[in-house]
Write a protein that holds these residues in place. Structure first.
Motif, short mmCIF file in Angstrom:
data_model
loop_
_atom_site.label_atom_id
_atom_site.label_comp_id
_atom_site.label_asym_id
_atom_site.label_seq_id
_atom_site.Cartn_x
_atom_site.Cartn_y
_atom_site.Cartn_z
N GLU A 104 0.84 -1.10 0.00
CA GLU A 104 -0.06 -0.04 -0.19
C GLU A 104 0.81 1.28 -0.05
O GLU A 104 1.73 1.47 0.74
N GLN A 135 -7.38 -2.21 -6.41
CA GLN A 135 -6.20 -2.21 -5.53
C GLN A 135 -5.04 -1.72 -6.22
O GLN A 135 -3.89 -1.46 -5.45
N TYR A 178 -3.08 0.13 -3.86
CA TYR A 178 -3.85 0.80 -2.48
C TYR A 178 -4.27 -0.16 -1.66
O TYR A 178 -4.63 0.25 -0.36
N SER A 179 -4.18 -1.49 -1.90
CA SER A 179 -4.25 -2.46 -0.78
C SER A 179 -3.58 -3.70 -1.24
O SER A 179 -3.44 -4.07 -2.55
N GLY A 180 -3.23 -4.78 -0.18
CA GLY A 180 -2.73 -5.89 -0.51
C GLY A 180 -1.19 -5.93 -0.99
O GLY A 180 -0.53 -4.87 -0.83
#
Length: 193
Positions: A104, A135, A178-180
């Motif tokens: 992230e 993501q 953004y995530s993961g």
């Protein structure tokens, strides 16, 4: 030993010579590799002028037995041969196999990878669990070193690969994650002397 699967290749010449492979690795190989990258790999944070990521060389660490074939002479020879044939390059020799992890907030800005004749060709293998567009972490190809010159955007689909010739035209980037955790293996070669 599982071999890389280059049976379904989409080759392109613009804006630089490159190709895509939808399912380079078997499900079993990708799962074992991804589990190890998640739980046991020796990550080191690297910060450079155009990127921040976690990385390490697969050639300089202890690999699980189930993953060792990814750095075997046969596997490397298969990858080198495909890069050479599909990108019309002379015989290639391996420089390194690097593992990369973006988390992230991390991104890789536009660059072309050209540093010297020490690195001339790459195969980037994507390893991700059910990655979604939300993501981020999208692989982008550009005509030049300008954000508005983007001509292709690819989701880092699990087990897929992107092979290309490094040159002054090989502009690419990875959008912000953004995530993961977004994983890739990078097989780097050079023209044999």
């Amino acid at each position: 030993m599982t071999r890389p699967d280059f049976s379904k290749v989409d080759g392109r010449s613009e804006p630089f010579p490159h190709f895509r492979v939808p399912e380079l690795l078997s499900d079993a190989t990708a799962k074992v590799l991804l589990d190890w990258l998640d739980e046991g790999a020796p990550w080191t944070l690297r910060i450079a002028d155009f990127y921040e990521q976690h990385e390490f060389s697969m050639l300089h660490c202890k690999l699980p037995a189930e993953v060792e074939h990814m750095v075997s002479e046969a596997f490397i020879a298969d990858v080198g041969r495909e890069l050479s044939e599909r990108l019309r390059a002379p015989h290639l020799e391996l420089v390194d196999i690097a593992a990369h992890r973006l988390v992230e907030g991390q991104t890789i800005r536009i660059h072309n990878d050209q540093i010297s004749d020490d690195e001339t060709h790459r195969l980037v293998v994507q390893l991700n669990r059910g990655w979604s567009i939300e993501q981020g972490g999208l692989f982008m190809v550009f005509e030049r070193d300008e954000p508005d010159s983007v001509i292709d955007v690819m989701l880092p689909v699990h087990r897929s690969a992107f092979g290309f010739e490094i040159s002054e035209r090989s502009y690419h980037a990875v959008s912000t994650v953004y995530s993961g955790s977004r994983y890739s293996l990078v097989y780097t070669f050079r023209r044999a002397t």
